[in-house]
Design a protein around this motif. Sequence first.
Motif, PDB file in Angstrom:
ATOM      1  N   CYS A 154      34.612  42.076  38.371  1.00  0.00           N
ATOM      2  CA  CYS A 154      35.369  40.917  38.849  1.00  0.00           C
ATOM      3  C   CYS A 154      36.584  41.355  39.650  1.00  0.00           C
ATOM      4  O   CYS A 154      36.902  40.762  40.694  1.00  0.00           O
ATOM      5  CB  CYS A 154      35.775  40.034  37.666  1.00  0.00           C
ATOM      6  N   PHE A 155      37.261  42.409  39.209  1.00  0.00           N
ATOM      7  CA  PHE A 155      38.390  42.923  39.975  1.00  0.00           C
ATOM      8  C   PHE A 155      37.933  43.484  41.324  1.00  0.00           C
ATOM      9  O   PHE A 155      38.644  43.367  42.329  1.00  0.00           O
ATOM     10  CB  PHE A 155      39.138  43.997  39.187  1.00  0.00           C
ATOM     11  N   ASP A 156      36.742  44.092  41.348  1.00  0.00           N
ATOM     12  CA  ASP A 156      36.232  44.626  42.610  1.00  0.00           C
ATOM     13  C   ASP A 156      35.985  43.518  43.632  1.00  0.00           C
ATOM     14  O   ASP A 156      35.998  43.772  44.843  1.00  0.00           O
ATOM     15  CB  ASP A 156      34.931  45.396  42.369  1.00  0.00           C
ATOM     16  N   MET A 157      35.773  42.281  43.159  1.00  0.00           N
ATOM     17  CA  MET A 157      35.540  41.145  44.053  1.00  0.00           C
ATOM     18  C   MET A 157      36.823  40.376  44.351  1.00  0.00           C
ATOM     19  O   MET A 157      36.779  39.355  45.045  1.00  0.00           O
ATOM     20  CB  MET A 157      34.516  40.191  43.431  1.00  0.00           C
ATOM     21  N   SER A 158      37.954  40.827  43.814  1.00  0.00           N
ATOM     22  CA  SER A 158      39.192  40.042  43.848  1.00  0.00           C
ATOM     23  C   SER A 158      40.260  40.664  44.726  1.00  0.00           C
ATOM     24  O   SER A 158      40.243  41.868  44.998  1.00  0.00           O
ATOM     25  CB  SER A 158      39.748  39.890  42.424  1.00  0.00           C
ATOM     26  N   ARG A 159      41.213  39.841  45.129  1.00  0.00           N
ATOM     27  CA  ARG A 159      42.397  40.344  45.828  1.00  0.00           C
ATOM     28  C   ARG A 159      43.248  41.145  44.846  1.00  0.00           C
ATOM     29  O   ARG A 159      43.118  41.007  43.623  1.00  0.00           O
ATOM     30  CB  ARG A 159      43.207  39.184  46.417  1.00  0.00           C
ATOM     31  N   VAL A 160      44.151  41.951  45.384  1.00  0.00           N
ATOM     32  CA  VAL A 160      45.041  42.754  44.548  1.00  0.00           C
ATOM     33  C   VAL A 160      45.929  41.831  43.704  1.00  0.00           C
ATOM     34  O   VAL A 160      46.519  40.876  44.212  1.00  0.00           O
ATOM     35  CB  VAL A 160      45.919  43.675  45.412  1.00  0.00           C
ATOM     36  N   GLY A 161      45.992  42.101  42.422  1.00  0.00           N
ATOM     37  CA  GLY A 161      46.839  41.328  41.526  1.00  0.00           C
ATOM     38  C   GLY A 161      46.217  40.057  40.986  1.00  0.00           C
ATOM     39  O   GLY A 161      46.846  39.351  40.190  1.00  0.00           O
ATOM     40  N   ALA A 162      44.990  39.737  41.391  1.00  0.00           N
ATOM     41  CA  ALA A 162      44.336  38.522  40.907  1.00  0.00           C
ATOM     42  C   ALA A 162      44.084  38.625  39.405  1.00  0.00           C
ATOM     43  O   ALA A 162      43.668  39.672  38.901  1.00  0.00           O
ATOM     44  CB  ALA A 162      43.017  38.293  41.636  1.00  0.00           C
ATOM     45  N   PRO A 163      44.304  37.546  38.654  1.00  0.00           N
ATOM     46  CA  PRO A 163      44.119  37.607  37.212  1.00  0.00           C
ATOM     47  C   PRO A 163      42.660  37.424  36.788  1.00  0.00           C
ATOM     48  O   PRO A 163      41.889  36.707  37.440  1.00  0.00           O
ATOM     49  CB  PRO A 163      44.961  36.432  36.709  1.00  0.00           C
ATOM     50  N   PHE A 164      42.308  38.073  35.714  1.00  0.00           N
ATOM     51  CA  PHE A 164      41.085  37.786  34.967  1.00  0.00           C
ATOM     52  C   PHE A 164      41.552  37.121  33.678  1.00  0.00           C
ATOM     53  O   PHE A 164      42.289  37.731  32.887  1.00  0.00           O
ATOM     54  CB  PHE A 164      40.305  39.063  34.673  1.00  0.00           C
ATOM     55  N   ILE A 165      41.159  35.880  33.474  1.00  0.00           N
ATOM     56  CA  ILE A 165      41.701  35.039  32.401  1.00  0.00           C
ATOM     57  C   ILE A 165      40.606  34.782  31.378  1.00  0.00           C
ATOM     58  O   ILE A 165      39.524  34.299  31.715  1.00  0.00           O
ATOM     59  CB  ILE A 165      42.214  33.713  32.990  1.00  0.00           C
ATOM     60  N   GLN A 166      40.873  35.094  30.124  1.00  0.00           N
ATOM     61  CA  GLN A 166      39.865  34.996  29.065  1.00  0.00           C
ATOM     62  C   GLN A 166      40.516  34.472  27.794  1.00  0.00           C
ATOM     63  O   GLN A 166      41.609  34.896  27.436  1.00  0.00           O
ATOM     64  CB  GLN A 166      39.262  36.386  28.794  1.00  0.00           C
ATOM     65  N   PHE A 167      39.830  33.558  27.115  1.00  0.00           N
ATOM     66  CA  PHE A 167      40.375  33.097  25.837  1.00  0.00           C
ATOM     67  C   PHE A 167      39.631  33.764  24.688  1.00  0.00           C
ATOM     68  O   PHE A 167      38.505  34.246  24.833  1.00  0.00           O
ATOM     69  CB  PHE A 167      40.306  31.565  25.722  1.00  0.00           C
TER      70      PHE A 167
END
Length: 207
Positions: A154-167
């Motif tokens: 998911c980070f590889d598909m994201s802009r720098v600093g984008a959050p991955f949010i999980q509960f």
Amino acid sequence: MLEPARTSPRRLGSARKGIDLADEARFLKSWFDKPLVTGAVSPSGKALARMMARYVEPEHDGMVLEIGPGTGPVTEALLERGVAPERLVLIEFNDEFVPLLRRRFPGVTVVQGDGYAARDTLAGLVGAPLTATVSSLPLLTKPVRQRVALLEQCFDMSRVGAPFIQFTYGLVPPIPREAIGDITTAGSPRVWMNLPPARVWIYRRPA
């Protein structure tokens, strides 16, 4: 470490999308049929859904990915947060929930597929980098290496600093800090109004 929740820049005045007791029944049936896939016996509560959405910044460019939306409580919170429908893409594994989501949220892209293989599932569908990933997957049913692999792709598909949010309902981060190197981890205040109480964890890959 606790990360402060962002205030909502815009709250839509639209009516609820039909998330009700019928969704509880759908979720419970899905859990009985496939407990390790569904992971929870009921959809996320409104307070938890809003807590997850608060860590998404709608003014940032890019698509928002939601993984494991179920019947859509977090999707609704993201739209209320100000994420435009055309910027929201959902990956849902359950073939009964997919048509429900498409009816309930017109304009939102709903893809049936494996959230743990998000990069392959979204191949050719998302061009620009993601601005956030919001996950309701039952991570604790999977080995740590698979949880880390999901985070990394998911980070590889994201802009720098984008959050991955999980509960999670647990007391510790669902992806252990010691398994993710320099990726930062921060927790929200505990959401006591959710049943059971839950916490949101925010992961970020530093520049």
